[in-house]
Write an enzyme that holds these catalytic residues in place. Structure first.
Site, PDB file in Angstrom:
ATOM      1  N   ARG A 132       4.763  -9.869  23.319  1.00 40.63           N
ATOM      2  CA  ARG A 132       3.654 -11.541  23.341  1.00 40.63           C
ATOM      3  C   ARG A 132       2.545 -10.171  23.568  1.00 40.63           C
ATOM      4  NH1 ARG A 132       5.047 -16.116  27.186  1.00 40.63           N
ATOM      5  NH2 ARG A 132       5.411 -17.389  24.785  1.00 40.63           N
ATOM      6  N   GLN A 137       0.773 -12.500  17.820  1.00 38.92           N
ATOM      7  CA  GLN A 137       0.712 -14.168  17.667  1.00 38.92           C
ATOM      8  C   GLN A 137       1.204 -15.182  16.756  1.00 38.92           C
ATOM      9  OE1 GLN A 137      -2.533 -15.770  20.156  1.00 38.92           O
ATOM     10  NE2 GLN A 137      -2.903 -14.298  21.068  1.00 38.92           N
ATOM     11  N   ASP A 140       5.012 -15.766  16.941  1.00 40.89           N
ATOM     12  CA  ASP A 140       5.475 -15.928  17.557  1.00 40.89           C
ATOM     13  C   ASP A 140       6.353 -17.507  17.761  1.00 40.89           C
ATOM     14  OD1 ASP A 140       6.141 -16.649  20.636  1.00 40.89           O
ATOM     15  OD2 ASP A 140       4.345 -16.061  21.307  1.00 40.89           O
ATOM     16  N   SER A 143       5.917 -20.017  21.018  1.00 41.57           N
ATOM     17  CA  SER A 143       4.442 -20.666  21.280  1.00 41.57           C
ATOM     18  C   SER A 143       4.670 -21.616  20.492  1.00 41.57           C
ATOM     19  CB  SER A 143       3.558 -19.198  21.120  1.00 41.57           C
ATOM     20  OG  SER A 143       3.232 -18.443  22.615  1.00 41.57           O
ATOM     21  N   TYR A 238       5.191 -13.074  31.264  1.00 42.59           N
ATOM     22  CA  TYR A 238       5.911 -14.401  31.791  1.00 42.59           C
ATOM     23  C   TYR A 238       5.382 -14.241  33.482  1.00 42.59           C
ATOM     24  CZ  TYR A 238       8.537 -15.056  27.655  1.00 42.59           C
ATOM     25  OH  TYR A 238       8.298 -14.485  25.322  1.00 42.59           O
TER      26      TYR A 238
HETATM   27  P1  NAD Z   1       7.861 -20.429  30.085  1.00 44.77           P
HETATM   28  O1  NAD Z   1       7.874 -21.059  28.886  1.00 44.77           O
HETATM   29  O2  NAD Z   1       8.509 -18.371  30.273  1.00 44.77           O
HETATM   30  O3  NAD Z   1       7.393 -20.736  31.012  1.00 44.77           O
HETATM   31  C1  NAD Z   1       6.538 -22.128  31.441  1.00 44.77           C
HETATM   32  C2  NAD Z   1       5.592 -21.737  32.395  1.00 44.77           C
HETATM   33  O4  NAD Z   1       6.087 -22.053  33.446  1.00 44.77           O
HETATM   34  C3  NAD Z   1       5.000 -20.440  32.502  1.00 44.77           C
HETATM   35  O5  NAD Z   1       3.318 -20.829  32.277  1.00 44.77           O
HETATM   36  C4  NAD Z   1       5.741 -19.834  34.071  1.00 44.77           C
HETATM   37  O6  NAD Z   1       4.502 -18.736  34.595  1.00 44.77           O
HETATM   38  C5  NAD Z   1       5.748 -21.340  34.883  1.00 44.77           C
HETATM   39  N1  NAD Z   1       6.625 -21.538  35.757  1.00 44.77           N
HETATM   40  C6  NAD Z   1       7.676 -20.315  36.046  1.00 44.77           C
HETATM   41  N2  NAD Z   1       8.327 -20.756  37.261  1.00 44.77           N
HETATM   42  C7  NAD Z   1       6.987 -21.528  38.013  1.00 44.77           C
HETATM   43  C8  NAD Z   1       7.775 -22.301  39.186  1.00 44.77           C
HETATM   44  N3  NAD Z   1       8.411 -22.086  39.821  1.00 44.77           N
HETATM   45  N4  NAD Z   1       5.956 -23.619  39.303  1.00 44.77           N
HETATM   46  C9  NAD Z   1       5.805 -23.388  38.308  1.00 44.77           C
HETATM   47  N5  NAD Z   1       5.611 -23.060  37.275  1.00 44.77           N
HETATM   48  C10 NAD Z   1       6.516 -22.207  36.501  1.00 44.77           C
HETATM   49  O7  NAD Z   1       6.202 -19.465  29.694  1.00 44.77           O
HETATM   50  P2  NAD Z   1       5.500 -19.308  28.264  1.00 44.77           P
HETATM   51  O8  NAD Z   1       5.169 -21.077  27.834  1.00 44.77           O
HETATM   52  O9  NAD Z   1       6.038 -18.917  27.243  1.00 44.77           O
HETATM   53  O10 NAD Z   1       3.911 -18.261  28.305  1.00 44.77           O
HETATM   54  C11 NAD Z   1       3.675 -18.027  29.805  1.00 44.77           C
HETATM   55  C12 NAD Z   1       2.346 -17.177  29.508  1.00 44.77           C
HETATM   56  O11 NAD Z   1       2.829 -16.035  28.290  1.00 44.77           O
HETATM   57  C13 NAD Z   1       1.242 -17.944  28.392  1.00 44.77           C
HETATM   58  O12 NAD Z   1       0.024 -18.968  29.147  1.00 44.77           O
HETATM   59  C14 NAD Z   1       0.440 -17.040  27.932  1.00 44.77           C
HETATM   60  O13 NAD Z   1      -0.805 -17.014  29.198  1.00 44.77           O
HETATM   61  C15 NAD Z   1       0.817 -15.458  28.145  1.00 44.77           C
HETATM   62  N6  NAD Z   1       1.418 -16.084  26.608  1.00 44.77           N
HETATM   63  C16 NAD Z   1       0.799 -14.830  25.095  1.00 44.77           C
HETATM   64  C17 NAD Z   1       1.071 -14.992  24.387  1.00 44.77           C
HETATM   65  C18 NAD Z   1       0.826 -13.728  23.444  1.00 44.77           C
HETATM   66  O14 NAD Z   1      -0.663 -12.870  23.550  1.00 44.77           O
HETATM   67  N7  NAD Z   1       0.876 -13.404  22.489  1.00 44.77           N
HETATM   68  C19 NAD Z   1       2.494 -15.570  23.655  1.00 44.77           C
HETATM   69  C20 NAD Z   1       2.628 -16.812  24.566  1.00 44.77           C
HETATM   70  C21 NAD Z   1       1.992 -17.144  25.410  1.00 44.77           C
END
Ligand code: NAD
Length: 390
Positions: A132, A137, A140, A143, A238
């Site tokens: 990430r 991006q 990805d 996402s 994450y």
């Molecule tokens: P994910 O699918 O692994 O998880 C989904 C969400 O669940 C996350 O926001 C996580 O914090 C949340 N979560 C985990 N345990 C929890 C709990 N007990 N209660 C409530 N929420 C909980 O994550 P995702 O959506 O794939 O990505 C998370 C973050 O990664 C994004 O918000 C972003 O900031 C970052 N991201 C960066 C890039 C990049 O830079 N290329 C790309 C995608 C995402």
């Protein structure tokens, strides 16, 4: 001149038909085929591959691909396979040594599959493991698909509610806006918040990563403040796994909000681990009849007690939607995005002069997502899990 530590391949790119029942997405569109052909690749699409996404063989042919219908011959001739789902075990033995296979792989769980890739001397690239970073991006797929899934979760909630989402003031009376609670505000959760807001709902959300609060608020949602102590996030963005005590604290703090919600959408995931159970049976019981829960984690273990993967169940009048693979409900858009992620990955280290994909194992992206190469498991974390017996 390509350095010795970078392997070179002649490039026949094969796009197989996805065979998982109900899977409508595919890893290429006519647009990405055109671009791959322009790079100098020979693109072969399995007949019928695009049917679920509304793309015909003729569309692919017009874009410059050739069509093949002998699946094992196609797999056997591929220098690079671009697909969506992980392969069946017996398909790995059909690939030739040195082939590069790009797809979702679920590498934390698919130990035998990873070992088979290594012993067949196939280079397996896992789309889940694309690092990430800002630069990656565009590749990805987690996402791109999570975005659509978040939107679809709200559509399913709306479809299963006995009421509507927006406030409606009419001569026949005023309908109150629906109260929607979203647990997990990552990519899917943020899209769900935005979608529910657009439909006029009142949205509250919670995530263990405090950095998300501002993003929730900028979409017009209310962030539920719960002090769980140290939570934080990994370098990749994450969530870290909570302790059992923290999970219990979170459950208690969310209880009243859940009881008061018309819709709860759970999106909580911890990368590489089972998702936490955050909505327990007694919380489901505490909701009013007619309420809807969409458990986006149902397929991987579930955030909600009582959710059934790929089913819609009714528990004391509360509908729990466990429908899996939500992005697949918008197969055309999901395909467009996934195909574009694939193309961007191929293009990133494409050598225009040699007209081939260069497996640059020293760049900032490939070492993170190449799982097997040269007859061995090369990804350190996955190697440790599989060979270390963890
Ligand atoms: P994910 O699918 O692994 O998880 C989904 C969400 O669940 C996350 O926001 C996580 O914090 C949340 N979560 C985990 N345990 C929890 C709990 N007990 N209660 C409530 N929420 C909980 O994550 P995702 O959506 O794939 O990505 C998370 C973050 O990664 C994004 O918000 C972003 O900031 C970052 N991201 C960066 C890039 C990049 O830079 N290329 C790309 C995608 C995402």
């Amino acid at each position: 001149m390509i350095p010795e530590n970078q392997a070179n391949f002649t490039m026949q790119l094969v796009i197989p038909r996805e065979t998982q029942p109900g899977e409508n997405r595919v890893s290429a569109t006519p647009e990405t085929v055109k671009k791959l052909v322009r790079l100098g690749a020979d693109v072969v699409v399995e007949s019928g591959a695009g049917a679920g996404a509304g793309i015909s063989d003729a569309d692919y042919e017009a874009a410059g691909a050739s069509i093949g219908s002998d699946r094992s011959a196609l797999l056997g001739s591929a220098d690079m396979v671009l697909r969506l789902r992980k392969p069946e075990m017996d398909e790995i033995s059909q690939l030739k040594a040195g082939c590069i296979h790009v797809s979702y792989l679920d590498p934390f769980n698919e130990k035998d599959l990873i070992k088979a890739f290594a012993s067949q001397n196939v280079t397996a690239v896992s789309m889940e493991m694309i690092p990430r970073s800002t630069r990656s991006q565009k590749m990805d797929a987690l996402s791109s698909q999570a975005n659509l899934a978040g939107y679809m979760a709200v559509m399913l909630a709306a479809n299963n509610m006995p009421s509507i989402m927006p406030m409606m003031m009419t001569p026949a009376g005023t309908l109150k806006p629906a109260k929607v609670f979203i647990i997990g505000a990552g990519v899917a959760g943020l899209q769900a918040i935005a979608t529910a807001k657009r439909l006029g709902a009142r949205v509250t959300a919670f995530d263990t990563r405090p950095v998300v609060a501002e993003q929730v608020e900028s979409l017009g949602g209310k962030f539920l403040e719960i002090d769980l102590g140290d939570t934080g996030q990994t370098a990749d963005g994450y969530a870290k796994e909570l302790t059992p005590e923290q999970v219990e604290m979170q459950r208690q703090a969310q209880k009243a909000v859940i009881a008061d919600s018309d819709v709860v959408i759970t999106t909580a995931q911890v990368f590489g681990r089972k998702p936490p159970v955050l909505v327990t049976a007694d919380m489901v019981e505490g909701m009013s009849p007619g309420s809807v829960i969409v458990d986006m984690a149902a397929e991987t273990g579930g955030n909600v007690e009582g959710s059934v993967p790929d089913e819609v169940v009714n528990v004391n009048g509360v509908t729990i939607v466990g429908t899996a693979n939500l992005a697949n409900l918008a197969p055309r858009d999901a395909t467009q995005m996934y195909a574009s992620n694939m193309f961007n990955l191929v293009e990133d280290t494409w050598d225009e002069e040699a007209k081939q994909f260069v497996l640059d194992l020293e760049n900032d992206i490939l070492p993170g997502c190449v799982i097997t190469h040269g007859g061995a498991i090369v990804h350190p974390t996955i190697k440790d899990i599989i060979e270390g017996g963890n």
